[in-house]
Design a protein around this motif. Structure first.
Motif, PDB file in Angstrom:
ATOM      1  N   ASN A  38       0.581  -1.153  -0.048  1.00 30.46           N
ATOM      2  CA  ASN A  38       0.249  -0.340  -0.124  1.00 30.46           C
ATOM      3  C   ASN A  38       0.879   1.106  -0.090  1.00 30.46           C
ATOM      4  OD1 ASN A  38      -1.805   2.149   0.414  1.00 30.46           O
ATOM      5  ND2 ASN A  38      -2.965   0.979   2.255  1.00 30.46           N
ATOM      6  N   PRO A  39       1.747   1.804  -0.966  1.00 33.72           N
ATOM      7  CA  PRO A  39       2.276   3.202  -1.515  1.00 33.72           C
ATOM      8  C   PRO A  39       1.904   4.323  -0.551  1.00 33.72           C
ATOM      9  CG  PRO A  39       1.580   1.720  -3.676  1.00 33.72           C
ATOM     10  CD  PRO A  39       0.991   0.990  -2.434  1.00 33.72           C
ATOM     11  N   ALA A  40       0.357   4.611  -0.422  1.00 31.68           N
ATOM     12  CA  ALA A  40      -0.382   5.131   0.357  1.00 31.68           C
ATOM     13  C   ALA A  40       0.237   5.726   1.929  1.00 31.68           C
ATOM     14  CB  ALA A  40      -1.398   6.411  -0.482  1.00 31.68           C
ATOM     15  N   TYR A  65      10.171  10.129   3.932  1.00 28.50           N
ATOM     16  CA  TYR A  65       9.734  11.400   4.843  1.00 28.50           C
ATOM     17  C   TYR A  65       8.765  12.555   3.524  1.00 28.50           C
ATOM     18  CZ  TYR A  65      11.859  10.303   8.946  1.00 28.50           C
ATOM     19  OH  TYR A  65      12.287   9.723   9.858  1.00 28.50           O
ATOM     20  N   ASP A  66       9.863  12.842   2.141  1.00 29.14           N
ATOM     21  CA  ASP A  66       8.807  13.774   1.051  1.00 29.14           C
ATOM     22  C   ASP A  66       8.049  12.977   0.587  1.00 29.14           C
ATOM     23  OD1 ASP A  66       9.087  15.930  -0.384  1.00 29.14           O
ATOM     24  OD2 ASP A  66       9.878  14.130  -1.886  1.00 29.14           O
ATOM     25  N   ILE A  67       7.932  11.584   0.597  1.00 30.43           N
ATOM     26  CA  ILE A  67       7.094  10.548   0.019  1.00 30.43           C
ATOM     27  C   ILE A  67       5.269  10.625   0.757  1.00 30.43           C
ATOM     28  CG2 ILE A  67       5.568   8.891  -0.421  1.00 30.43           C
ATOM     29  CD1 ILE A  67       8.762   7.656  -1.999  1.00 30.43           C
ATOM     30  N   VAL A  68       5.732  10.946   2.297  1.00 29.29           N
ATOM     31  CA  VAL A  68       4.989  10.780   2.803  1.00 29.29           C
ATOM     32  C   VAL A  68       4.669  12.187   3.446  1.00 29.29           C
ATOM     33  CG1 VAL A  68       4.453  10.921   5.145  1.00 29.29           C
ATOM     34  CG2 VAL A  68       5.847   9.370   4.516  1.00 29.29           C
ATOM     35  N   CYS A  69       5.470  13.141   2.890  1.00 31.67           N
ATOM     36  CA  CYS A  69       4.769  14.780   2.549  1.00 31.67           C
ATOM     37  C   CYS A  69       3.961  15.267   1.382  1.00 31.67           C
ATOM     38  CB  CYS A  69       6.249  15.733   2.715  1.00 31.67           C
ATOM     39  SG  CYS A  69       6.551  16.245   3.970  1.00 31.67           S
ATOM     40  N   LYS A  70       4.342  14.295   0.532  1.00 31.93           N
ATOM     41  CA  LYS A  70       3.320  14.210  -0.533  1.00 31.93           C
ATOM     42  C   LYS A  70       1.837  13.639  -0.727  1.00 31.93           C
ATOM     43  CE  LYS A  70       7.533  15.152  -4.104  1.00 31.93           C
ATOM     44  NZ  LYS A  70       8.130  14.943  -4.279  1.00 31.93           N
ATOM     45  N   ASN A  72       0.104  13.058   2.347  1.00 25.77           N
ATOM     46  CA  ASN A  72      -0.013  13.515   2.773  1.00 25.77           C
ATOM     47  C   ASN A  72       0.929  15.711   3.852  1.00 25.77           C
ATOM     48  OD1 ASN A  72      -1.303  15.433   5.770  1.00 25.77           O
ATOM     49  ND2 ASN A  72      -1.374  13.497   6.715  1.00 25.77           N
ATOM     50  N   PRO A  73      -0.056  16.611   2.577  1.00 27.26           N
ATOM     51  CA  PRO A  73       1.368  17.688   2.932  1.00 27.26           C
ATOM     52  C   PRO A  73       1.591  18.353   4.429  1.00 27.26           C
ATOM     53  CG  PRO A  73      -0.133  18.121   1.461  1.00 27.26           C
ATOM     54  CD  PRO A  73      -0.653  16.718   2.017  1.00 27.26           C
ATOM     55  N   ASN A  74       0.006  18.161   5.316  1.00 26.48           N
ATOM     56  CA  ASN A  74      -0.042  18.597   7.136  1.00 26.48           C
ATOM     57  C   ASN A  74       0.312  17.048   7.591  1.00 26.48           C
ATOM     58  OD1 ASN A  74      -1.653  21.037   5.749  1.00 26.48           O
ATOM     59  ND2 ASN A  74      -3.090  19.856   5.838  1.00 26.48           N
ATOM     60  N   ASN A  75       1.506  16.253   7.268  1.00 29.91           N
ATOM     61  CA  ASN A  75       1.812  15.916   8.285  1.00 29.91           C
ATOM     62  C   ASN A  75       3.502  15.753   8.609  1.00 29.91           C
ATOM     63  OD1 ASN A  75       3.997  13.426   9.340  1.00 29.91           O
ATOM     64  ND2 ASN A  75       2.160  11.950   8.239  1.00 29.91           N
ATOM     65  N   GLU A  76       3.319  16.645   9.556  1.00 31.77           N
ATOM     66  CA  GLU A  76       5.087  17.273  10.743  1.00 31.77           C
ATOM     67  C   GLU A  76       5.312  16.336  11.098  1.00 31.77           C
ATOM     68  OE1 GLU A  76       3.548  19.497  14.533  1.00 31.77           O
ATOM     69  OE2 GLU A  76       1.177  18.981  13.894  1.00 31.77           O
ATOM     70  N   GLU A  77       5.515  15.409  11.018  1.00 38.80           N
ATOM     71  CA  GLU A  77       6.334  14.420  10.705  1.00 38.80           C
ATOM     72  C   GLU A  77       7.733  13.994  10.090  1.00 38.80           C
ATOM     73  OE1 GLU A  77       5.763  10.349  13.870  1.00 38.80           O
ATOM     74  OE2 GLU A  77       3.357  11.972  13.761  1.00 38.80           O
ATOM     75  N   GLY A  78       6.311  14.760   9.003  1.00 39.24           N
ATOM     76  CA  GLY A  78       7.427  13.864   7.514  1.00 39.24           C
ATOM     77  C   GLY A  78       8.886  15.164   7.355  1.00 39.24           C
ATOM     78  N   TYR A  79       7.827  16.542   7.584  1.00 36.52           N
ATOM     79  CA  TYR A  79       9.128  16.903   7.581  1.00 36.52           C
ATOM     80  C   TYR A  79       9.686  17.902   8.507  1.00 36.52           C
ATOM     81  CZ  TYR A  79       5.354  19.026   4.371  1.00 36.52           C
ATOM     82  OH  TYR A  79       5.062  19.625   2.797  1.00 36.52           O
ATOM     83  N   LEU A  80       9.448  17.090   9.557  1.00 37.34           N
ATOM     84  CA  LEU A  80      10.328  17.159  10.916  1.00 37.34           C
ATOM     85  C   LEU A  80      11.775  16.268   9.983  1.00 37.34           C
ATOM     86  CD1 LEU A  80      11.299  18.379  13.680  1.00 37.34           C
ATOM     87  CD2 LEU A  80       9.904  16.466  14.970  1.00 37.34           C
ATOM     88  N   GLY A  81      11.613  14.860   9.459  1.00 36.83           N
ATOM     89  CA  GLY A  81      11.983  14.311   9.946  1.00 36.83           C
ATOM     90  C   GLY A  81      12.787  14.709   8.369  1.00 36.83           C
ATOM     91  N   ILE A  82      12.819  15.362   7.485  1.00 34.76           N
ATOM     92  CA  ILE A  82      13.575  15.594   6.605  1.00 34.76           C
ATOM     93  C   ILE A  82      14.655  16.356   7.300  1.00 34.76           C
ATOM     94  CG2 ILE A  82      13.517  17.049   4.653  1.00 34.76           C
ATOM     95  CD1 ILE A  82      10.432  15.732   4.037  1.00 34.76           C
ATOM     96  N   GLY A  83      14.025  17.577   7.849  1.00 42.03           N
ATOM     97  CA  GLY A  83      14.375  18.237   8.952  1.00 42.03           C
ATOM     98  C   GLY A  83      16.054  17.863   9.511  1.00 42.03           C
ATOM     99  N   ASN A  84      15.842  16.797  10.190  1.00 41.78           N
ATOM    100  CA  ASN A  84      16.553  16.035  10.848  1.00 41.78           C
ATOM    101  C   ASN A  84      17.188  15.660  10.004  1.00 41.78           C
ATOM    102  OD1 ASN A  84      15.316  16.466  13.139  1.00 41.78           O
ATOM    103  ND2 ASN A  84      14.179  14.856  13.567  1.00 41.78           N
TER     104      ASN A  84
END
Length: 125
Positions: A38-40, A65-70, A72-84
Motif C-alpha cells: 500500500n504505497p499511500a 519522508y518526502d513521499i509522506v509529505c506528498k 499528506n502535506p500536513n504531516n508534521e513528522e515528515g517535514y520534521l524528519g526531513i529537517g533532522n
C-alpha cells in the motif's frame, strides 16, 4: 497474515513489534513490505524513514519522508524528519526550511522550534 500475507496493516503491526523490540532490520523489512502493498500508507513509511535515519541512511530517509509529505502535506513528522536528516548532513538551510514547514502546520511544535533555534544558533557561532 495467514489469510492474506500482503495485508499492509498486519505487516505494519509486525514492524511496530519488531521496532519496539529493537530489531531494526526486521522492522524495516516489514515496513518495506507494507509500503509495497500500500504505497499511500503513511505510518509504515514514516517508520521506514525513521529506521533509515537511525541507520545513517539520511538521503534514503529524506526520500521516504518526502513521499509522506506528498501523500499528506500536513504531516508534521515528515517535514520534521526531513529537517533532522538535513541537520545530520550539515545542510542547515534545508533543515531550517523544513522546520519552518512544520511550524506553518503547527506553530507550537516544540521539536521544530528547538531544532530551528539550534540551527540558527550554530549558524551564528
Amino acid at each position: 497474515l495467514e489469510i492474506n500475507p500482503n495485508y499492509s496493516a498486519a505487516l505494519a503491526a509486525l514492524g511496530n513489534i519488531s521496532l519496539n523490540e529493537g530489531k531494526l532490520t526486521e522492522a524495516l523489512d516489514y515496513y518495506m513490505k507494507a509500503v509495497e502493498e500500500n504505497p499511500a500508507i503513511e505510518g509504515p513509511r514514516l517508520n521506514k524513514a525513521y529506521i533509515l535515519y537511525l541507520k545513517g541512511s539520511y538521503m534514503e530517509a529524506i526520500e521516504e519522508y518526502d513521499i509522506v509529505c506528498k501523500i499528506n502535506p500536513n504531516n508534521e513528522e515528515g517535514y520534521l524528519g526531513i529537517g533532522n536528516c538535513y541537520n545530520k548532513t550539515n545542510k542547515r538551510k534545508e533543515a531550517i526550511d523544513n522546520y519552518d514547514q512544520v511550524l506553518k502546520i503547527n506553530p507550537k511544535n516544540q521539536m521544530a522550534l528547538y531544532n530551528k533555534a539550534l540551527m540558527l544558533y550554530l549558524d551564528e557561532n
